[in-house]
Scaffold this motif. Structure first.
Motif, PDB file in Angstrom:
ATOM      1  N   GLU B 125     -47.206  24.465  68.000  1.00  0.00           N
ATOM      2  CA  GLU B 125     -46.509  22.781  67.302  1.00  0.00           C
ATOM      3  C   GLU B 125     -46.770  22.068  67.405  1.00  0.00           C
ATOM      4  O   GLU B 125     -46.766  21.302  67.102  1.00  0.00           O
ATOM      5  CB  GLU B 125     -45.120  23.242  68.088  1.00  0.00           C
ATOM      6  CG  GLU B 125     -43.848  24.214  68.328  1.00  0.00           C
ATOM      7  CD  GLU B 125     -42.800  24.284  68.970  1.00  0.00           C
ATOM      8  OE1 GLU B 125     -41.788  24.883  68.842  1.00  0.00           O
ATOM      9  OE2 GLU B 125     -43.107  23.880  70.130  1.00  0.00           O
ATOM     10  N   LYS B 126     -48.284  21.817  69.233  1.00  0.00           N
ATOM     11  CA  LYS B 126     -48.902  20.395  69.527  1.00  0.00           C
ATOM     12  C   LYS B 126     -49.922  20.146  68.383  1.00  0.00           C
ATOM     13  O   LYS B 126     -50.526  18.767  68.954  1.00  0.00           O
ATOM     14  CB  LYS B 126     -48.921  20.918  70.383  1.00  0.00           C
ATOM     15  CG  LYS B 126     -47.988  20.463  71.373  1.00  0.00           C
ATOM     16  CD  LYS B 126     -48.335  20.634  73.045  1.00  0.00           C
ATOM     17  CE  LYS B 126     -46.349  20.111  73.642  1.00  0.00           C
ATOM     18  NZ  LYS B 126     -46.872  20.528  75.045  1.00  0.00           N
ATOM     19  N   CYS B 127     -50.137  21.118  67.492  1.00  0.00           N
ATOM     20  CA  CYS B 127     -51.413  20.558  66.654  1.00  0.00           C
ATOM     21  C   CYS B 127     -51.118  20.214  65.314  1.00  0.00           C
ATOM     22  O   CYS B 127     -50.205  21.142  64.762  1.00  0.00           O
ATOM     23  CB  CYS B 127     -52.487  21.477  66.437  1.00  0.00           C
ATOM     24  SG  CYS B 127     -52.486  23.658  65.239  1.00  0.00           S
ATOM     25  N   LYS B 128     -51.894  19.922  64.519  1.00  0.00           N
ATOM     26  CA  LYS B 128     -52.090  18.944  63.671  1.00  0.00           C
ATOM     27  C   LYS B 128     -52.650  20.179  62.993  1.00  0.00           C
ATOM     28  O   LYS B 128     -54.300  20.404  63.284  1.00  0.00           O
ATOM     29  CB  LYS B 128     -52.523  17.985  62.917  1.00  0.00           C
ATOM     30  CG  LYS B 128     -51.676  16.662  63.136  1.00  0.00           C
ATOM     31  CD  LYS B 128     -52.275  15.502  62.961  1.00  0.00           C
ATOM     32  CE  LYS B 128     -52.151  14.543  64.261  1.00  0.00           C
ATOM     33  NZ  LYS B 128     -53.055  13.373  64.391  1.00  0.00           N
ATOM     34  N   PRO B 129     -52.255  21.051  61.606  1.00  0.00           N
ATOM     35  CA  PRO B 129     -53.167  21.695  61.005  1.00  0.00           C
ATOM     36  C   PRO B 129     -54.592  21.002  59.905  1.00  0.00           C
ATOM     37  O   PRO B 129     -54.218  19.646  59.618  1.00  0.00           O
ATOM     38  CB  PRO B 129     -52.054  22.435  59.909  1.00  0.00           C
ATOM     39  CG  PRO B 129     -51.088  22.080  59.982  1.00  0.00           C
ATOM     40  CD  PRO B 129     -50.949  20.409  61.334  1.00  0.00           C
ATOM     41  N   VAL B 130     -55.466  21.849  59.955  1.00  0.00           N
ATOM     42  CA  VAL B 130     -56.593  21.422  59.151  1.00  0.00           C
ATOM     43  C   VAL B 130     -57.073  21.861  57.811  1.00  0.00           C
ATOM     44  O   VAL B 130     -57.046  23.809  58.259  1.00  0.00           O
ATOM     45  CB  VAL B 130     -58.292  21.130  60.457  1.00  0.00           C
ATOM     46  CG1 VAL B 130     -59.270  20.746  59.300  1.00  0.00           C
ATOM     47  CG2 VAL B 130     -57.914  20.457  61.312  1.00  0.00           C
ATOM     48  N   GLY B 135     -60.961  29.819  53.234  1.00  0.00           N
ATOM     49  CA  GLY B 135     -60.613  30.757  53.696  1.00  0.00           C
ATOM     50  C   GLY B 135     -59.513  30.957  53.644  1.00  0.00           C
ATOM     51  O   GLY B 135     -58.370  30.219  53.757  1.00  0.00           O
ATOM     52  N   THR B 136     -58.581  32.161  54.795  1.00  0.00           N
ATOM     53  CA  THR B 136     -56.883  31.938  55.077  1.00  0.00           C
ATOM     54  C   THR B 136     -57.012  31.162  56.748  1.00  0.00           C
ATOM     55  O   THR B 136     -55.006  31.006  57.163  1.00  0.00           O
ATOM     56  CB  THR B 136     -56.909  33.505  55.065  1.00  0.00           C
ATOM     57  OG1 THR B 136     -57.457  34.084  56.027  1.00  0.00           O
ATOM     58  CG2 THR B 136     -56.800  33.730  53.936  1.00  0.00           C
ATOM     59  N   ALA B 137     -57.651  31.090  57.315  1.00  0.00           N
ATOM     60  CA  ALA B 137     -57.190  30.361  58.994  1.00  0.00           C
ATOM     61  C   ALA B 137     -57.517  29.294  58.980  1.00  0.00           C
ATOM     62  O   ALA B 137     -58.729  28.765  58.956  1.00  0.00           O
ATOM     63  CB  ALA B 137     -57.828  31.389  59.568  1.00  0.00           C
ATOM     64  N   PRO B 138     -55.717  28.487  59.410  1.00  0.00           N
ATOM     65  CA  PRO B 138     -56.312  27.036  59.182  1.00  0.00           C
ATOM     66  C   PRO B 138     -57.018  26.577  60.471  1.00  0.00           C
ATOM     67  O   PRO B 138     -56.701  27.680  61.550  1.00  0.00           O
ATOM     68  CB  PRO B 138     -54.514  26.221  59.015  1.00  0.00           C
ATOM     69  CG  PRO B 138     -53.518  27.611  58.930  1.00  0.00           C
ATOM     70  CD  PRO B 138     -54.581  28.694  59.011  1.00  0.00           C
ATOM     71  N   GLY B 139     -57.538  25.426  60.017  1.00  0.00           N
ATOM     72  CA  GLY B 139     -58.140  25.007  61.530  1.00  0.00           C
ATOM     73  C   GLY B 139     -56.949  24.043  62.336  1.00  0.00           C
ATOM     74  O   GLY B 139     -55.546  23.904  61.648  1.00  0.00           O
ATOM     75  N   MET B 140     -57.258  23.684  63.624  1.00  0.00           N
ATOM     76  CA  MET B 140     -56.000  23.015  64.205  1.00  0.00           C
ATOM     77  C   MET B 140     -56.503  21.517  65.272  1.00  0.00           C
ATOM     78  O   MET B 140     -57.205  21.808  65.844  1.00  0.00           O
ATOM     79  CB  MET B 140     -55.795  24.134  65.044  1.00  0.00           C
ATOM     80  CG  MET B 140     -54.809  25.326  64.758  1.00  0.00           C
ATOM     81  SD  MET B 140     -54.524  26.517  66.035  1.00  0.00           S
ATOM     82  CE  MET B 140     -56.101  27.907  65.940  1.00  0.00           C
ATOM     83  N   TRP B 141     -56.339  20.740  64.991  1.00  0.00           N
ATOM     84  CA  TRP B 141     -56.234  19.726  65.782  1.00  0.00           C
ATOM     85  C   TRP B 141     -55.682  19.056  66.636  1.00  0.00           C
ATOM     86  O   TRP B 141     -54.159  19.266  66.788  1.00  0.00           O
ATOM     87  CB  TRP B 141     -55.996  18.383  64.209  1.00  0.00           C
ATOM     88  CG  TRP B 141     -56.821  16.769  65.409  1.00  0.00           C
ATOM     89  CD1 TRP B 141     -56.720  16.348  65.744  1.00  0.00           C
ATOM     90  CD2 TRP B 141     -57.526  16.114  64.974  1.00  0.00           C
ATOM     91  NE1 TRP B 141     -56.392  14.966  66.026  1.00  0.00           N
ATOM     92  CE2 TRP B 141     -58.221  15.116  65.044  1.00  0.00           C
ATOM     93  CE3 TRP B 141     -59.348  16.646  63.748  1.00  0.00           C
ATOM     94  CZ2 TRP B 141     -58.832  14.007  64.951  1.00  0.00           C
ATOM     95  CZ3 TRP B 141     -59.564  15.711  63.681  1.00  0.00           C
ATOM     96  CH2 TRP B 141     -59.650  14.634  64.351  1.00  0.00           C
ATOM     97  N   PHE B 142     -55.751  19.388  68.046  1.00  0.00           N
ATOM     98  CA  PHE B 142     -55.253  19.213  69.158  1.00  0.00           C
ATOM     99  C   PHE B 142     -55.984  17.395  69.834  1.00  0.00           C
ATOM    100  O   PHE B 142     -56.745  17.204  70.029  1.00  0.00           O
ATOM    101  CB  PHE B 142     -54.978  19.639  70.449  1.00  0.00           C
ATOM    102  CG  PHE B 142     -54.653  21.110  70.278  1.00  0.00           C
ATOM    103  CD1 PHE B 142     -53.055  21.560  70.295  1.00  0.00           C
ATOM    104  CD2 PHE B 142     -55.812  22.520  69.296  1.00  0.00           C
ATOM    105  CE1 PHE B 142     -53.313  22.999  70.073  1.00  0.00           C
ATOM    106  CE2 PHE B 142     -54.853  23.201  69.032  1.00  0.00           C
ATOM    107  CZ  PHE B 142     -53.677  23.818  68.937  1.00  0.00           C
ATOM    108  N   GLU B 143     -54.000  16.702  70.697  1.00  0.00           N
ATOM    109  CA  GLU B 143     -54.591  15.527  71.479  1.00  0.00           C
ATOM    110  C   GLU B 143     -54.089  15.885  72.431  1.00  0.00           C
ATOM    111  O   GLU B 143     -52.374  16.255  72.766  1.00  0.00           O
ATOM    112  CB  GLU B 143     -54.327  14.429  70.578  1.00  0.00           C
ATOM    113  CG  GLU B 143     -55.324  13.827  68.956  1.00  0.00           C
ATOM    114  CD  GLU B 143     -55.509  12.675  68.452  1.00  0.00           C
ATOM    115  OE1 GLU B 143     -54.841  12.003  68.853  1.00  0.00           O
ATOM    116  OE2 GLU B 143     -55.199  13.000  66.839  1.00  0.00           O
TER     117      GLU B 143
END
Lengths: 416, 416
Positions: B125-130, B135-143
């Motif tokens: 929940e706490k990440c923004k998807p990239v 491919g099929t795995a989104p990246g994750m951006w946490f702050e």
């Protein structure tokens, strides 16, 4: 027998700036793995006192062996030696034998030692020198509280020689490590998630002594089985058993279970079948020949190659018909067929292969966009062709074309 | 404006086992460097909970940005996502838009999502998807507390797309970083210690804003000048000034000051002089041709090449005289002279070059030991030759032969 853990420290701003690809740690990891030493971590730090000293301290906490590469040159920006002396609280000592050896080696090349070179014979008192046959900076072997610190040059050839001739043999002598066996299963034509679904039950039933990893690549997924324990025979039997199961479950996607690159595999197949190969390369410009001839003993099955980059050479030297190129163009099925057949005849080989395509970034047209590639394989009875539309940059397109053609050779030889 | 520091974490046993070369961190380092973000350290850890969590904690202490690659696949051995959720104390959330997008992309390929694929649309929940376009795995951006954690897939193409399309543009937007300028000065034919001696006074007088590094290679030493500060114009002027001084001190060894390689430099010289080249390679087996044709636009000056690995091909295809090979052997001055002259004529080029030697490990004799190499260059008026005795392994001997011959071409063209 207990697990021995190593930590690798690569020193160099050039790595952190993205200017140098760190192939050293890759080599060291592979070699340690072969003798059952586990690399728990590798770290790259900059050419600065604090980063390096901090890396030494951290590594000492975590590992039994600390292997350091880089920062050993004769110039001022090289900090590893003075910092190791500081870390081990050691004075410096001139090694007369190393100095004599350096003098001799320089004399052979008609040169004299300068002060910078002479300084390389000075090492911290508390280390044992490790011979460097290919360069002037000796390696250093320190021991402290059951931990081993070894410093090696960053020049790959020098580091490799040191590892192979001095360090690995010594490790084998002093460590009694657990057995670590890897088996790589190469699959092609099945996505990772589908493969994982098909293998779910099998994976859940795997013995605790075996670890599975999925290593996805472009259109290929490698499965790695790793077994560790004490009894090599038992582990090998266990792995063989699981590989048998894998063949039953997903055999149609498996194209190999061994290590080694595709060019090597083809070399093995050619040797076994007593056959030879010759290459006519256009877009791959010598890369295919280079991959084949990189393997020792390739002269046994590689006849030679030609890369007629320009059409007049395809015609006048290789013997492709002028009408073919005029009518269909250089990047065409007809042209690669003639290239493969002609190089087979001209170079007196059993198999002739050819490539022609638009590697990019320039040279694309509406009909033949960048990445359009034809390859062919002629074996005297029939000539096969394949058309590809790749979407990488120049290097990527050259590489994937070469791999695709090597795979075609493999499939053809395997079906014999 | 302050320095922004990044730490890279690569996750994967395959790297620590020496099975996969970590090119991802090399790419990321280079891209961050371009926008003035400094990589303070990079670390590779194994696919185990403790190593990964420990790496997160350490990196958070040291850096402003933490970039993580690997361990994001749909399979069980991929731990990064659950561990990031744990680290940030975050529940999971299904992203309907990502799920829809995945469904669409699968439908286009005629496939349906399975449960493993569906799971990839679930993120902490706490990440923004990239977005991951390839491919099929989104990246994750946490702050968290002014620190940024970003997780990306280990598949190079997917990671690169994410960096280029999403992450780097965002960094440029949010960070105001100091200017970092590198200048690479390529030298060839002079050992590092001699170069350092010649440059000692100059080095001692260097401005504090400039850092110097020696990067030695086979037959080549690169000098890297790095300037950092606030005023780009001032720094560029400073660097230019030092490069001028370097040319005065060691200009005869410098073949370029840009990012290009020796083969590119030769391409530039050939283009300027409106000349073409052709190669006859024996021991280098296509590597010389490969280096030349790796450069975009090489068809402008590269006519083509031949590697007649076997003597009958040297004679029958290339046209070396049978008597020459019988009398002097394939590895001889006489043979490389004829190879260079014949390939020049046959391929209709201005310059013909050739190599013949014993690359090893087999094939050496008492008279011609492994590492014995002849090269030649024919330009229509005269033919130059060089004899070398190299002492590397097969790969090293092939590489240094190629570099030496390229340097001979450079010297010849530069003296025109």
């Amino acid at each position: 027998m207990k697990n021995i853990y190593a930590e690798l420290i690569s020193i160099g701003d050039e790595i952190l700036y993205g200017q140098t690809l760190d192939t050293n740690s890759h080599f060291i990891c592979g070699e340690l793995d072969k003798i059952g030493i586990r690399v728990s971590r590798k770290v790259t730090v900059s050419d600065s006192r604090d980063s390096i000293m901090n890396a030494f301290r951290e590594a000492e906490k975590n590992a039994d062996i600390i292997l350091i590469t880089g920062g050993l040159g004769p110039t001022k920006d090289d900090l590893t030696k003075p910092l190791l002396a500081e870390y081990f609280d050691s004075g410096m000592k001139l090694h007369e034998d190393i100095l004599e050896d350096l003098k001799e080696r320089y004399a052979k090349r008609g040169r004299e030692l300068n002060d910078l070179n002479k300084g390389q014979a000075e090492l911290p008192e508390k280390c044992k020198p490790v011979e460097n046959k290919f360069g002037t900076a000796p390696g250093m072997w320190f021991e402290k509280d059951n931990k081993i610190f070894i410093s090696m040059p960053g020049v790959p050839r020098e580091m490799q020689q040191m590892m192979q001739d001095s360090i690995l043999p010594k490790f084998k002598e002093i460590f009694d490590t657990p057995v670590l066996i890897h088996k790589m299963i190469h699959t092609v034509g099945v996505p990772e998630s589908i493969l994982a679904e098909k293998l779910e039950d099998w994976e859940n039933g795997l013995s605790k002594e075996i670890k599975l990893a999925y290593l996805p690549g472009l259109k290929q997924v490698k499965l790695r089985l790793t077994a560790s324990g004490k009894d090599e025979k038992h582990l090998n039997a266990l792995i063989d058993q699981e590989v048998d199961k894998l063949y039953k479950l997903v055999g149609k996607y498996i194209y190999g279970t061994d290590e080694g690159n595709l060019a090597q595999k083809i070399g093995d197949l050619l040797l076994k079948q007593n056959k030879t190969i010759a290459c006519a390369e256009s877009c791959t410009g010598g890369y295919l020949a280079h991959l084949i001839t990189s393997n020792a003993g390739s002269s046994e099955y590689y006849r030679g190659g030609i890369n007629p980059y320009h059409n007049d050479l395809k015609i006048n030297v290789l013997g492709v018909r002028k009408e073919t190129i005029e009518k269909y163009g250089a990047v065409s099925e007809q042209t690669v067929i003639e290239m493969a057949e002609r190089v087979r005849e001209l170079f007196n080989a059993d198999i002739g292969v050819s490539t022609s395509g638009v590697a990019g970034p320039g040279g694309g047209t509406k009909d033949k966009r960048v990445g359009t590639v034809w390859v062919a394989l002629a074996d005297g009875t029939k000539t096969q062709t394949k058309l590809y539309h790749f979407q990488f940059d120049r290097h990527g397109n050259i590489e994937i074309t070469t791999n695709s053609l090597l795979n075609l050779v493999r499939q053809t030889l395997s079906s014999n």
